[in-house]
Design an enzyme around this catalytic site. Sequence first.
Site, PDB file in Angstrom:
ATOM      1  N   ALA A 274       0.830  -1.212   0.000  1.00  0.00           N
ATOM      2  CA  ALA A 274       0.000   0.000   0.000  1.00  0.00           C
ATOM      3  C   ALA A 274       0.859   1.254   0.000  1.00  0.00           C
ATOM      4  O   ALA A 274       0.464   2.288   0.536  1.00  0.00           O
ATOM      5  CB  ALA A 274      -0.920  -0.008   1.219  1.00  0.00           C
ATOM      6  N   ALA A 275       2.037   1.163  -0.629  1.00  0.00           N
ATOM      7  CA  ALA A 275       2.981   2.282  -0.574  1.00  0.00           C
ATOM      8  C   ALA A 275       2.970   3.149  -1.824  1.00  0.00           C
ATOM      9  O   ALA A 275       3.716   4.121  -1.899  1.00  0.00           O
ATOM     10  CB  ALA A 275       4.395   1.756  -0.334  1.00  0.00           C
ATOM     11  N   GLY A 276       2.135   2.803  -2.810  1.00  0.00           N
ATOM     12  CA  GLY A 276       2.122   3.573  -4.052  1.00  0.00           C
ATOM     13  C   GLY A 276       1.714   5.020  -3.836  1.00  0.00           C
ATOM     14  O   GLY A 276       0.898   5.331  -2.964  1.00  0.00           O
TER      15      GLY A 276
ATOM     16  N   GLY B 102      10.542  -0.818  -6.228  1.00  0.00           N
ATOM     17  CA  GLY B 102       9.973  -1.998  -6.855  1.00  0.00           C
ATOM     18  C   GLY B 102       9.194  -2.877  -5.904  1.00  0.00           C
ATOM     19  O   GLY B 102       9.248  -2.734  -4.683  1.00  0.00           O
TER      20      GLY B 102
ATOM     21  N   ASP C  32      -4.517  -1.575  -4.059  1.00  0.00           N
ATOM     22  CA  ASP C  32      -5.305  -0.906  -5.098  1.00  0.00           C
ATOM     23  C   ASP C  32      -5.954  -1.899  -6.052  1.00  0.00           C
ATOM     24  O   ASP C  32      -6.371  -1.544  -7.152  1.00  0.00           O
ATOM     25  CB  ASP C  32      -4.442   0.092  -5.878  1.00  0.00           C
ATOM     26  CG  ASP C  32      -3.267  -0.558  -6.591  1.00  0.00           C
ATOM     27  OD1 ASP C  32      -3.124  -1.794  -6.503  1.00  0.00           O
ATOM     28  OD2 ASP C  32      -2.489   0.174  -7.243  1.00  0.00           O
TER      29      ASP C  32
ATOM     30  N   HIS D 205     -44.573  13.712   6.256  1.00  0.00           N
ATOM     31  CA  HIS D 205     -44.238  14.760   5.293  1.00  0.00           C
ATOM     32  C   HIS D 205     -43.310  15.812   5.906  1.00  0.00           C
ATOM     33  O   HIS D 205     -43.546  16.294   7.014  1.00  0.00           O
ATOM     34  CB  HIS D 205     -45.488  15.518   4.808  1.00  0.00           C
ATOM     35  CG  HIS D 205     -46.679  14.681   4.576  1.00  0.00           C
ATOM     36  ND1 HIS D 205     -46.860  13.935   3.441  1.00  0.00           N
ATOM     37  CD2 HIS D 205     -47.785  14.461   5.340  1.00  0.00           C
ATOM     38  CE1 HIS D 205     -48.012  13.299   3.506  1.00  0.00           C
ATOM     39  NE2 HIS D 205     -48.589  13.591   4.653  1.00  0.00           N
TER      40      HIS D 205
ATOM     41  N   TYR E  60     -38.258  16.959  10.292  1.00  0.00           N
ATOM     42  CA  TYR E  60     -36.945  16.565  10.776  1.00  0.00           C
ATOM     43  C   TYR E  60     -37.109  15.988  12.172  1.00  0.00           C
ATOM     44  O   TYR E  60     -37.629  16.658  13.079  1.00  0.00           O
ATOM     45  CB  TYR E  60     -35.976  17.752  10.826  1.00  0.00           C
ATOM     46  CG  TYR E  60     -34.673  17.396  11.503  1.00  0.00           C
ATOM     47  CD1 TYR E  60     -33.776  16.525  10.893  1.00  0.00           C
ATOM     48  CD2 TYR E  60     -34.362  17.890  12.765  1.00  0.00           C
ATOM     49  CE1 TYR E  60     -32.594  16.169  11.523  1.00  0.00           C
ATOM     50  CE2 TYR E  60     -33.179  17.540  13.400  1.00  0.00           C
ATOM     51  CZ  TYR E  60     -32.297  16.673  12.774  1.00  0.00           C
ATOM     52  OH  TYR E  60     -31.137  16.313  13.401  1.00  0.00           O
TER      53      TYR E  60
END
Length: 448
Positions: A12-14, A83, A108, A349, A352
């Site tokens: 997960a280092a990209g 790499g 990813d 109707h 809230y």
Amino acid sequence: MSERSLLVVVLAAGEGTRMASRLPKVLHRIAGRSMLHHVLETTRQAGATRVAVVIGPDREDVAAEAHRVRPDAQVFVQTERLGTAHAVLAARAALEEPADDVLVLYADTPLLRPETLENLRAPLADGAAVAVLGFRPADPTGYGRLLTQGDALVAIREEKDATPDERRVDFCNAGVMALRAREALSILTRIGNANAKGEYYLTDAVEIARADGLSAVATEAEVDEVAGVNSRLQLAEAEAILQGRLRRAAMAGGATLVAPETVFLSVDTRLGRDVLVEPNVVFGPGVTVEDDVVIHAFSHLEGAHLERGVSIGPYARLRPGTRLGEGVRIGNFVETKAALIDAGAKVNHLSYVGDAHVGSNANVGAGTITCNYDGFSKHRTEIGAGAFIGTNSSLVAPVSVGAGAYIGSGSVITDDVPADALALGRGRQAVKEGWAAALRAARGKPKV
């Protein structure tokens, strides 16, 4: 599920520069979860004994997400991006601990299924030292090719290095690899960087293993499982793939999606049998819907539980902490938050209801507002069973309306109302006969 112990190394280092985002690429969400979350959940389902996550420098947010999803995850930092093999070796301390198998995944690539990973590992139990996941795209251009002889994987050939015959091979490298743990470190530490980029490539593990007389094999995945995400477009494509899976699963489980392509689900959405979902409905994380519920068009739900026979919408918004009892009716343009609404109650109707409890069979009239925030703190409203709240009423919390009480329309209620009482909190109506006619006579015909 294999009984062999499994270490999963998640890369997960990209940098994710093509995402053009301040948010790390692996924290972008698909169906309500970060890509990293998807991958870690898949490792859990695939039986990972331990998980190591390799992150880039100054990525505490990625580390925090890894620990939120999997508290026992080991996190390692790849200080230089040299790499894929170099990234795996950043987790060397984890690789040195006992395990039967090592699996290398990419944060990813969020759409892999656990059964695909189990199939990839299976050859290790039969003697293979390396297993590589492959796929067959419609157009293999740009992908590394998996070169096989019978059941054996001979090499992974990058397209730029491939011969014309090798380029005709349509079996391509997905990047995911499983290694038998007892050989993993020996193989990984011998990968060199004698290439144009001066990087250490995990793909070289195949030829090193074969040079040692070890077996390497390849297994196959569906194309949509190995879709990598490096751009916003690919993020949208991955979302579409996963939404298709979730919609099909929901319908197979007995829910009706009238227009499936317009309904968006989260991974953890749970829909019961004979649920009807009309078009253009969005399910955020944390929604559970029991049987026989109707969700009308253009509704949005998040962090909500709907018991059997509920009806909501159209244009309803249920926010986190909402729980609707059996047979509750939530109508158009109603918003709820941290609201417990008991069986048979109606909020039909333009209302809230937040930080509130509405008792069974209560009726909350159109335009009712629970005024729950004083600028500093949230306060609760209690509405008793069978209470009737007239239209256009404001209930200023903290306040309680007793069971069976009536609130007159247009009231502002600031004090508790006893059970079975009538409360009125509005100015008295004054009527001045002839006033409008006199105004028109004095001012003439109105201008349009």
